[in-house]
Scaffold this motif. Sequence first.
Motif, short mmCIF file in Angstrom:
data_model
loop_
_atom_site.label_atom_id
_atom_site.label_comp_id
_atom_site.label_asym_id
_atom_site.label_seq_id
_atom_site.Cartn_x
_atom_site.Cartn_y
_atom_site.Cartn_z
N SER A 68 0.80 -1.62 -0.27
CA SER A 68 -0.66 -0.06 -0.11
C SER A 68 0.88 1.21 0.29
CB SER A 68 -1.02 0.07 1.26
OG SER A 68 -0.32 0.10 2.38
N GLY A 74 -3.93 0.64 -1.84
CA GLY A 74 -3.22 -0.32 -2.57
C GLY A 74 -3.54 -1.66 -2.64
N SER A 80 -9.00 -2.78 3.52
CA SER A 80 -7.44 -3.37 4.42
C SER A 80 -8.00 -3.51 5.63
CB SER A 80 -6.58 -1.36 4.21
OG SER A 80 -6.51 -0.87 2.63
#
Length: 405
Positions: A68, A74, A80
Motif C-alpha cells: 500500500s 493499495g 484494508s
Amino acid sequence: MNTISKIFAVAACLSFYSIETSASQPLLEKDSLEKEPTRVSFLKQRNPNFHPFKLEDSDTTSVAIQFSFVPFVGTNGIYSGNTVNDVSFNLLGGYSAGTRAFEMAGLFNINRGDMTGVQLAGWFNQVGGRVEGVQLAGLFNSNLQDVKGVQLAGLTNFTTGTVDGVQLAGLMNFSPKKVKGVQLAGLLNFTADELDGTQLSGLANFAAKNVKGTQISPFNYASKIHGFQLGLINYADSMSGVPVGLISFVRTGYHTVELSFNEVLPLNLALRTGKREFYNILFAGMRPEISDNVTWAFGYGVGTSPRLGKNLFLNIEASSEQLNNGNVEALNLVNRLFVGADFQVAKKMSLFAGPTLNFRVYDTSFSGHPDLFTFYQPQIQREKSHPEDVASQLWWGFRAGFRFF
C-alpha cells in the motif's frame, strides 16, 4: 441524436417496469425473511459505529502479502481494515485488521486487531489487539491489549494491558497492568500494578503495587519490594531487600532521631532513615556558646546496624561534616568512622556509644576556621600538608547519645 433518445427511452421503460413490478408483487412476510438466510460478506460493514483502532467485526479475511501507499490505497483497497495480512509493506502508512508475520511502513502502521511477528515504522505503531513479537518505532508504540515480546520506541511505549518482555523507550514506558520483564526509559517507567523484573530510567521508576526485582533510577517508588532499590531518593511501604540511595525511606523500616555529643561539638541532632541493613544519616551540630559567630556543622553519612542480641545492635557508620564558624567560607571537613554499640532500653528508645576515627581535611589559606576542640583535647596522631593549600589531621575520638523512635 436518435441514439441518445433511444438510451433515455430504454431507461424510462426499465424504471417504469421496476415500479410496476414492485407495486404488483405482495410484500414478503416476516416469517419468510427469517427462514431465508441473509448472506453478509466480510466486505460489508454491519456495525454503523465504526471503530478505527478496535476490531469488533468478525467478518475478516486474510492475504499472504499486501502493498500500500497509504491506507486504502493499495492491493487491499477499501477493504484494508477488514484484512489480516501475513506480510505487509506500506510506503507511507498502512491500515489493516491485523498482522501475522511482518509489517513495515515508512511512517506508521495501524492494526485494528492482533499483531504477531515484527512491526517496523518510522513514526508509530498502533495495535488494537494483542502484540506477540517485536515492535520498533521512531516515535511511539501504542497497544490496547497485552504485549508479549519487545517494544522499542524513540519516545514512548504505551499499552493498556500487561507486559511480558522488554520495553525500551527514549522517554517513557507506561502500563496500567502487571509488568513482567524489563522496562528501560530515558525519563520514566510506570506500572499501576505489579513489577516482576527490572525498571531502569534516567529520572523515575514508579510501581504502584508489589515489586519483585530491581528499581534503578534517581527516584524510585514502590509499595512492597522483594528486591533492591538504587537511587538518589527511594520510597517503599515495606521491603525485604535493601534500598541504597542518598535518601531512602521505608515506611515500615528503620527511623530514628538522635541526640549526641562528641569531642568536636557537644550538641548534635541526627535523623536516620532506611533499613538497619543500610540507612542514611542527616545531621547538624553546634556549640551552645555566646558568640557573634556560632560554631556549627552539617553533614551526611551512611551506616549499618546488625543485631548482636535481643536488645543489642552493632553500629558501623561513615560520615562527613563541614565545620564552620558563622558562614560557610572554606573547606573544613571532618570525616568520621564510628563503630559502637546500640542498646535498646525501651521500645522506642536506645543508648549508644563508641569510638571514632577522625580524618580532617581543611584549607590552610583560610584563617577563620573555628577551634577544633574546646572541652576535650585529644591527641593529633598525624598532621600532614598537601598541595593546593590543603592539610589533614588524624585523631581518635568518641560519640555517645540517645536515639528515639
